[in-house]
Design an enzyme around this catalytic site. Structure first.
Site, PDB file in Angstrom:
ATOM      1  N   THR A 153      10.859 -10.387   2.544  1.00  0.00           N
ATOM      2  CA  THR A 153      10.696 -10.081   1.118  1.00  0.00           C
ATOM      3  C   THR A 153      12.039  -9.941   0.438  1.00  0.00           C
ATOM      4  O   THR A 153      13.041  -9.582   1.081  1.00  0.00           O
ATOM      5  CB  THR A 153       9.902  -8.765   0.954  1.00  0.00           C
ATOM      6  OG1 THR A 153       9.935  -8.342  -0.415  1.00  0.00           O
ATOM      7  CG2 THR A 153      10.505  -7.653   1.808  1.00  0.00           C
ATOM      8  N   TYR A 182       9.074   0.609   3.197  1.00  0.00           N
ATOM      9  CA  TYR A 182       8.526  -0.739   3.411  1.00  0.00           C
ATOM     10  C   TYR A 182       9.645  -1.752   3.572  1.00  0.00           C
ATOM     11  O   TYR A 182       9.707  -2.509   4.552  1.00  0.00           O
ATOM     12  CB  TYR A 182       7.613  -1.134   2.246  1.00  0.00           C
ATOM     13  CG  TYR A 182       7.470  -2.625   2.075  1.00  0.00           C
ATOM     14  CD1 TYR A 182       6.929  -3.407   3.085  1.00  0.00           C
ATOM     15  CD2 TYR A 182       7.895  -3.258   0.901  1.00  0.00           C
ATOM     16  CE1 TYR A 182       6.814  -4.794   2.939  1.00  0.00           C
ATOM     17  CE2 TYR A 182       7.777  -4.625   0.747  1.00  0.00           C
ATOM     18  CZ  TYR A 182       7.245  -5.387   1.769  1.00  0.00           C
ATOM     19  OH  TYR A 182       7.128  -6.749   1.636  1.00  0.00           O
ATOM     20  N   GLU A 205      12.782  -7.604  -1.354  1.00  0.00           N
ATOM     21  CA  GLU A 205      13.091  -6.179  -1.421  1.00  0.00           C
ATOM     22  C   GLU A 205      14.123  -5.745  -0.376  1.00  0.00           C
ATOM     23  O   GLU A 205      14.701  -4.665  -0.490  1.00  0.00           O
ATOM     24  CB  GLU A 205      11.812  -5.348  -1.291  1.00  0.00           C
ATOM     25  CG  GLU A 205      10.854  -5.525  -2.457  1.00  0.00           C
ATOM     26  CD  GLU A 205       9.838  -4.408  -2.562  1.00  0.00           C
ATOM     27  OE1 GLU A 205      10.193  -3.257  -2.267  1.00  0.00           O
ATOM     28  OE2 GLU A 205       8.682  -4.694  -2.939  1.00  0.00           O
ATOM     29  N   LYS A 207      10.957  -4.174   6.854  1.00  0.00           N
ATOM     30  CA  LYS A 207      11.077  -5.627   6.791  1.00  0.00           C
ATOM     31  C   LYS A 207      12.502  -6.065   7.133  1.00  0.00           C
ATOM     32  O   LYS A 207      12.705  -7.088   7.806  1.00  0.00           O
ATOM     33  CB  LYS A 207      10.680  -6.136   5.404  1.00  0.00           C
ATOM     34  CG  LYS A 207       9.207  -5.942   5.061  1.00  0.00           C
ATOM     35  CD  LYS A 207       8.282  -6.693   6.007  1.00  0.00           C
ATOM     36  CE  LYS A 207       8.284  -8.185   5.767  1.00  0.00           C
ATOM     37  NZ  LYS A 207       7.282  -8.876   6.633  1.00  0.00           N
ATOM     38  N   ALA A 241      -5.860 -13.929   7.108  1.00  0.00           N
ATOM     39  CA  ALA A 241      -7.021 -13.543   6.304  1.00  0.00           C
ATOM     40  C   ALA A 241      -6.602 -12.682   5.121  1.00  0.00           C
ATOM     41  O   ALA A 241      -7.445 -12.227   4.351  1.00  0.00           O
ATOM     42  CB  ALA A 241      -8.035 -12.783   7.166  1.00  0.00           C
ATOM     43  N   GLY A 242      -5.303 -12.475   4.976  1.00  0.00           N
ATOM     44  CA  GLY A 242      -4.778 -11.724   3.847  1.00  0.00           C
ATOM     45  C   GLY A 242      -4.483 -12.621   2.662  1.00  0.00           C
ATOM     46  O   GLY A 242      -5.035 -13.717   2.534  1.00  0.00           O
ATOM     47  N   PHE A 243      -3.576 -12.178   1.830  1.00  0.00           N
ATOM     48  CA  PHE A 243      -3.336 -12.828   0.540  1.00  0.00           C
ATOM     49  C   PHE A 243      -2.591 -14.161   0.695  1.00  0.00           C
ATOM     50  O   PHE A 243      -3.184 -15.244   0.635  1.00  0.00           O
ATOM     51  CB  PHE A 243      -2.568 -11.856  -0.359  1.00  0.00           C
ATOM     52  CG  PHE A 243      -2.113 -12.417  -1.676  1.00  0.00           C
ATOM     53  CD1 PHE A 243      -2.879 -13.337  -2.378  1.00  0.00           C
ATOM     54  CD2 PHE A 243      -0.897 -12.020  -2.216  1.00  0.00           C
ATOM     55  CE1 PHE A 243      -2.455 -13.852  -3.599  1.00  0.00           C
ATOM     56  CE2 PHE A 243      -0.465 -12.516  -3.435  1.00  0.00           C
ATOM     57  CZ  PHE A 243      -1.233 -13.440  -4.116  1.00  0.00           C
ATOM     58  N   ILE A 244      -1.292 -14.108   0.918  1.00  0.00           N
ATOM     59  CA  ILE A 244      -0.499 -15.340   0.971  1.00  0.00           C
ATOM     60  C   ILE A 244      -0.900 -16.182   2.175  1.00  0.00           C
ATOM     61  O   ILE A 244      -1.044 -17.409   2.077  1.00  0.00           O
ATOM     62  CB  ILE A 244       0.999 -15.013   1.009  1.00  0.00           C
ATOM     63  CG1 ILE A 244       1.407 -14.186  -0.215  1.00  0.00           C
ATOM     64  CG2 ILE A 244       1.826 -16.299   1.057  1.00  0.00           C
ATOM     65  CD1 ILE A 244       2.844 -13.681  -0.176  1.00  0.00           C
ATOM     66  N   GLY A 254      -1.794 -12.850  10.068  1.00  0.00           N
ATOM     67  CA  GLY A 254      -2.116 -12.323   8.737  1.00  0.00           C
ATOM     68  C   GLY A 254      -2.779 -13.341   7.843  1.00  0.00           C
ATOM     69  O   GLY A 254      -2.741 -13.225   6.612  1.00  0.00           O
TER      70      GLY A 254
END
Length: 361
Positions: free
Chosen positions: A137, A164, A139, A168, A20-23, A18
């Site tokens: 996460t 979601y 969450e 996780k 190329a994603g955000f974090i 992952g």
């Protein structure tokens, strides 16, 4: 001094899913640039919320390589782990947007549970793996009962309230089982909401920023009083740097900050940054809430602080820096109109083919 604080792990070849994603892109950039002796192999299927431009500043670096592929493709994952002599896996790849999970929850099971299971199985069969860092996460803890609730520690029971978060949590149990049954050296992180450059505009802060940039109203869910703790992405990248080097297998680490802000306050602060603070009635509109919207998440990060990590970016500076970035770079995501609606559904049921692309060597 704690056992964790005394530990110091030094990786050589890191497989970062992952990335190329955000974090993940920020962690890849930080590790590539700060540690030229580490080889960073980013593995990403280039889903709708990621793009290679997030890694543009690494192009040409000798210690960076990109492979396009799905974590659920066991043959390609295994080949990459063995071919690149990987000793460390940092697993960021996931479907993460809660709105999407209400509309297409099976895709979350496929990516977050099955994909993690495949990755674990591949890692188990790779003799060089010395660390497996699984990114989860806050969450998974479920909703903070009220504003008097004590921050949740890593030992708190997991009570996810949306599809979601449930996927996780399920992935976490798989990770823990591989640590216990197969002695795979796994660590788990559970983080607060993250914001900053590279985040796809379906999430709250970039969504509101892009709504204002295009003259749209800010769409607040419910009454806007739900709160989240927001951490700036470079602080989060620093947290992963700390956990990579000082975290111990078998442990869980909360990554939390001190910026607990209501959604309506986020909206009002952004209006102020855009010079529209006197037009709240014109630019804020309240829309139906999610099917279930947790009131708040609050976590205790003292265990991570003991390793030496501290939050550095202030809320005000981080938000302004984020806005400035989107004003310059939002175009990299192409047409984002679907992401700016009140309840976006962005999942593409067509999965890209798994191919290998070498951009770094």
């Amino acid at each position: 001094m704690s056992e964790e604080a005394d530990a110091h792990y030094v990786p050589k070849n890191i497989f970062l899913t992952g990335g190329a994603g955000f974090i993940g892109s920020h962690v890849a950039i930080k590790l590539c640039k700060k540690y030229p002796e580490y080889n960073i192999v980013v593995y990403d299927r280039l889903d709708y919320c990621s793009c290679l431009e997030n890694l543009g500043e690494l192009k040409g670096l000798k210690n960076f390589k990109f492979i396009k592929g799905d974590i659920a493709t066991a043959d390609l994952v295994t080949y990459a782990l063995l071919e690149e002599n990987i000793d460390t896996i940092m697993h960021f790849a996931a479907q993460t947007h809660v709105d999407n999970s209400f509309g297409n929850s099976l895709a979350f099971t496929q990516s977050n549970i099955y994909g993690t299971h495949v990755l674990l199985e591949c890692a188990k069969n790779c003799p060089t793996i010395k660390r497996f860092i699984h990114v989860s996460t806050d969450e998974v803890y479920g909703e903070g009962e009220d504003f008097e609730t004590d921050p949740m520690t890593e030992e708190h029971i997991l009570e996810p309230t949306n599809p979601y978060a449930a996927t996780k949590a399920g992935a976490e149990f798989l990770v823990k089982s591989y640590f216990r049954s197969f002695k795979l050296p796994c660590l788990i992180t559970r983080g607060n909401n993250v914001y900053g450059p590279h985040q796809f505009p379906e999430k709250l802060i970039p969504k509101f920023t892009n709504q204002l940039m295009s003259g749209k109203k800010l769409t607040l869910h419910g009454d806007g009083t739900n709160t989240r703790n927001f951490l700036y992405v470079t602080d989060v990248a620093a947290a992963f740097e700390t956990i990579l080097h000082k975290g111990l297998p078998g442990h869980v680490y909360n990554i939390g900050g001190d910026n607990e802000v209501s959604n309506v306050k986020v909206a009002k602060t952004l209006l102020k940054i855009f010079g529209l603070e006197d037009k709240e009635d014109e630019y804020i509109t309240y829309v139906p809430d999610r099917q279930f919207n947790d009131l708040r998440y609050t976590i205790n990060s003292s265990k991570l602080h003991e390793l030496g990590w501290t939050e550095e970016m202030s809320w005000e500076e981080g938000l302004k820096t984020t806005v400035d970035w989107y004003k310059e770079f939002t175009s990299r995501y192409g047409n984002i109109e679907n992401a700016l609606v009140a309840h976006p559904r962005m999942l593409d049921p067509i999965q890209p083919e798994s191919v290998t692309t070498d951009l770094g060597k």
